[in-house]
Scaffold this motif. Sequence first.
Motif, PDB file in Angstrom:
ATOM      1  N   GLY A  67       0.835  -1.189   0.000  1.00 57.84           N
ATOM      2  CA  GLY A  67       0.000   0.000   0.000  1.00 57.84           C
ATOM      3  C   GLY A  67       0.871   1.239   0.000  1.00 57.84           C
ATOM      4  N   ARG A  68       0.395   2.320   0.589  1.00 59.92           N
ATOM      5  CA  ARG A  68       1.152   3.565   0.588  1.00 59.92           C
ATOM      6  C   ARG A  68       1.988   3.720   1.850  1.00 59.92           C
ATOM      7  N   SER A  69       1.657   2.988   2.903  1.00 60.49           N
ATOM      8  CA  SER A  69       2.335   3.211   4.178  1.00 60.49           C
ATOM      9  C   SER A  69       3.684   2.508   4.233  1.00 60.49           C
ATOM     10  N   LEU A  70       4.510   2.964   5.175  1.00 59.43           N
ATOM     11  CA  LEU A  70       5.794   2.321   5.439  1.00 59.43           C
ATOM     12  C   LEU A  70       5.598   1.246   6.499  1.00 59.43           C
ATOM     13  N   VAL A  71       6.467   0.254   6.468  1.00 63.39           N
ATOM     14  CA  VAL A  71       6.421  -0.816   7.459  1.00 63.39           C
ATOM     15  C   VAL A  71       7.842  -1.131   7.907  1.00 63.39           C
TER      16      VAL A  71
END
Length: 212
Positions: A67-71
């Motif tokens: 998706g667009r988020s960082l992990v």
Amino acid sequence: MSPALQTTNTRDALVAEIRAQILGGALKPGTPLTETGLAAMFDVARPTVRSALQVLTSRHLAQQSQGRSLVVPVLDHEDVRDLYFVRVPLELEGVRVIVENGIALDEAERYLEKMEQMPNNASWADRVEVHTAFHVAIVDAVGSQRLSRIYSTLQDEMQLCLAQIQQSYPNPQDLAREHRKLLDEIQSADLDRAQSEMRRHLARAVENYETT
């Protein structure tokens, strides 16, 4: 000038705290690193979080998810094998230069003693830091600025890898004993023994990861 300096200090402190939580296992691989979540967790402004995440991404401690988020990065077996593919020749060459030139390893000894003296309740993040400092000290002892510069780019991924194999060291002193054997072999002045032990040492890390 003061507000900008304060923002930088807060950013750096946030980077250090998130990094410690990742390396200590509090933030598990795959955990989302969202601006809103981290801002609420640490009571800081979202622009500060955004800046901190940029730093963490540049240091390979945060990565883009599907998706667009960082992990928090999830290292797979291929990632680890590739990391050690780069590490092995650098550290074996370092060992060769050290043995052939009789270079003292006082700094590595200092970090190893620190590792050996750590209490059983020391955090895994602290153990990871000292472990990496030990290996950096060996490489730095060679005296090559370029070798040290290249090796420094691997440090955060090295620590991330070790953070994710914590269960391979149920006894906190196992890590110290393993590195004492390595240092003893390097200081034996026998190049074959020294390089063989370094090769085994690095291979064990890959094996430990693949069995987690």
